[in-house]
Design a protein around this motif. Structure first.
Motif, PDB file in Angstrom:
ATOM      1  N   LEU A  16      48.650  33.750  46.136  1.00 43.38           N
ATOM      2  CA  LEU A  16      48.090  34.681  46.969  1.00 43.38           C
ATOM      3  C   LEU A  16      48.342  34.642  48.818  1.00 43.38           C
ATOM      4  CD1 LEU A  16      44.613  34.689  45.289  1.00 43.38           C
ATOM      5  CD2 LEU A  16      46.305  36.566  44.859  1.00 43.38           C
ATOM      6  N   GLY A  17      48.376  35.895  49.181  1.00 42.80           N
ATOM      7  CA  GLY A  17      48.368  35.713  50.601  1.00 42.80           C
ATOM      8  C   GLY A  17      48.513  37.203  51.461  1.00 42.80           C
ATOM      9  N   LEU A  50      40.946  33.354  46.769  1.00 40.98           N
ATOM     10  CA  LEU A  50      41.043  33.246  45.446  1.00 40.98           C
ATOM     11  C   LEU A  50      40.009  34.131  44.800  1.00 40.98           C
ATOM     12  CD1 LEU A  50      41.775  31.923  42.705  1.00 40.98           C
ATOM     13  CD2 LEU A  50      40.166  29.939  43.365  1.00 40.98           C
ATOM     14  N   LEU A  51      38.830  34.411  45.272  1.00 40.51           N
ATOM     15  CA  LEU A  51      37.783  35.206  44.689  1.00 40.51           C
ATOM     16  C   LEU A  51      38.068  36.713  44.659  1.00 40.51           C
ATOM     17  CD1 LEU A  51      35.090  34.447  43.502  1.00 40.51           C
ATOM     18  CD2 LEU A  51      33.989  35.270  45.292  1.00 40.51           C
ATOM     19  N   LEU A  57      40.881  42.713  43.918  1.00 42.80           N
ATOM     20  CA  LEU A  57      41.107  43.179  45.508  1.00 42.80           C
ATOM     21  C   LEU A  57      42.388  43.020  46.085  1.00 42.80           C
ATOM     22  CD1 LEU A  57      37.479  42.801  46.810  1.00 42.80           C
ATOM     23  CD2 LEU A  57      38.457  44.936  45.914  1.00 42.80           C
ATOM     24  N   LEU A  58      42.744  41.724  45.665  1.00 44.06           N
ATOM     25  CA  LEU A  58      44.283  41.275  46.071  1.00 44.06           C
ATOM     26  C   LEU A  58      45.136  40.831  45.218  1.00 44.06           C
ATOM     27  CD1 LEU A  58      45.534  40.370  48.804  1.00 44.06           C
ATOM     28  CD2 LEU A  58      44.479  38.064  48.411  1.00 44.06           C
ATOM     29  N   LYS A  59      46.375  41.329  44.955  1.00 43.30           N
ATOM     30  CA  LYS A  59      47.411  41.270  44.148  1.00 43.30           C
ATOM     31  C   LYS A  59      48.236  39.816  44.343  1.00 43.30           C
ATOM     32  CE  LYS A  59      50.198  44.218  40.854  1.00 43.30           C
ATOM     33  NZ  LYS A  59      50.522  45.383  40.684  1.00 43.30           N
ATOM     34  N   HIS A  73      45.001  43.115  35.549  1.00 49.79           N
ATOM     35  CA  HIS A  73      45.557  44.283  36.187  1.00 49.79           C
ATOM     36  C   HIS A  73      45.948  45.273  35.054  1.00 49.79           C
ATOM     37  CE1 HIS A  73      45.548  43.404  40.611  1.00 49.79           C
ATOM     38  NE2 HIS A  73      45.946  42.006  40.414  1.00 49.79           N
ATOM     39  N   GLU A  74      45.925  44.960  33.843  1.00 43.34           N
ATOM     40  CA  GLU A  74      46.063  46.185  32.679  1.00 43.34           C
ATOM     41  C   GLU A  74      44.685  46.661  32.411  1.00 43.34           C
ATOM     42  OE1 GLU A  74      48.247  43.963  29.603  1.00 43.34           O
ATOM     43  OE2 GLU A  74      49.584  42.952  30.888  1.00 43.34           O
ATOM     44  N   TYR A  75      43.557  46.108  32.887  1.00 40.63           N
ATOM     45  CA  TYR A  75      42.667  46.955  32.439  1.00 40.63           C
ATOM     46  C   TYR A  75      42.410  48.279  33.435  1.00 40.63           C
ATOM     47  CZ  TYR A  75      41.055  42.751  29.785  1.00 40.63           C
ATOM     48  OH  TYR A  75      40.936  41.684  28.794  1.00 40.63           O
TER      49      TYR A  75
END
Length: 277
Positions: A16-17, A50-51, A57-59, A73-75
């Motif tokens: 993540l970044g 991470l949270l 909120l972060l892909k 992300h499929e929900y």
């Protein structure tokens, strides 16, 4: 009341970044079901990032978060919100909103187009207010409340959402020590009574050890140690993760863990020691 379902939440080789900066690096983790997990680590290590990833909120830059074997992300937005709730680090209440109206917003995932409260919605809101001891505040404006009261109200809104998993990003921010303990005890009681899986970012190590069943210690975007408090909060790990010289004690002889930093050596003592060498 909606029954809690134990769900399998995994982090699978996730990075993540923000922009060109990678914060969390190729991280994998499975959160214990029905338990309280505390994510700890120094500032900037990737705890809140991470949270944010877990909460969608972060892909992720690569890898995936899965819930019951399916990518989060499929929900659908409402489908995910019925299972996973988030109390962010700095929640902001709309100007003039009352406590009852704010807590009612937790029912959004269950409401239709016209957003009218059903009997189930009213029951969930009433339970959340009772559980957090905020029923007496229901008609007051959120902006009038003390810091401790506001935190309880935000937790009430998250509880009204009736999710199986609750994410909390530094829920004790801005609270004095007594209110921090009170708030975490409330969350512990709710976890025990309902079986809600809770994942929280905490800064204070002794409070993390006190409230959590499982600790995840991070440094530089990676997991350095994970497990029960007595396995994670060791002298060696405290030095490696926080560059902290400390002892680990069990003052009550009950298996509890308390981190005690070494006393500061006054500068004149240190200089005297050097001169004597």
């Amino acid at each position: 009341m909606k029954e809690i379902t134990e769900r399998t939440l995994k982090v699978e080789n996730v990075s993540l970044g923000y922009g060109a900066t990678t914060i969390v690096k190729d991280l994998s983790l499975e959160f214990p079901k029905g338990k309280i997990t505390a994510i700890i680590g120094p500032n900037g290590c990737g705890k809140s990032t991470l949270l944010r990833g877990v909460s969608r909120l972060l892909k992720p830059l690569n890898g995936d978060f899965t819930l019951d074997g399916k990518s989060t992300h499929e929900y659908s937005m409402k489908g995910f919100a019925r299972m996973v709730g988030l109390m962010p680090q700095h929640p902001i209440a709309p100007e003039g909103i009352t406590v009852a109206d704010l807590v009612s917003r937790g029912r959004y995932p269950y409401q239709g187009l016209f957003k009218r409260n059903s009997a189930e919605d009213d029951e969930a809101v009433a339970w959340a207010l009772e559980a957090t001891d905020t029923m007496s505040l229901a008609e007051r404006q959120v902006t009038e409340l003390s810091g401790g009261q506001r935190q309880r109200v935000w937790i009430a809104m998250a509880l009204a959402q009736e999710t199986d998993i609750l994410l909390l990003d530094e829920p004790t921010t801005y609270l004095d020590l007594a209110h921090q303990v009170e708030l975490l005890d409330l969350l512990s009681e709710l976890n025990e009574q309902r079986g809600t899986t809770m994942i929280m970012v905490l800064h204070e190590l002794n409070l993390a050890a006190r409230v959590a069943d499982y600790l995840v210690a991070m440094k530089d975007g990676s997991i350095v140690a994970q497990g029960e408090a007595h396995d994670v909060l060791t002298r060696e790990n405290l030095h490696t993760i926080f560059n902290l010289k400390a002892e680990v004690a069990d003052p009550f002889n009950d298996g509890s863990v308390v981190v005690v930093p070494h006393p500061r050596i006054p500068a004149n003592h240190a200089m005297a020691g050097q001169e004597g060498e």
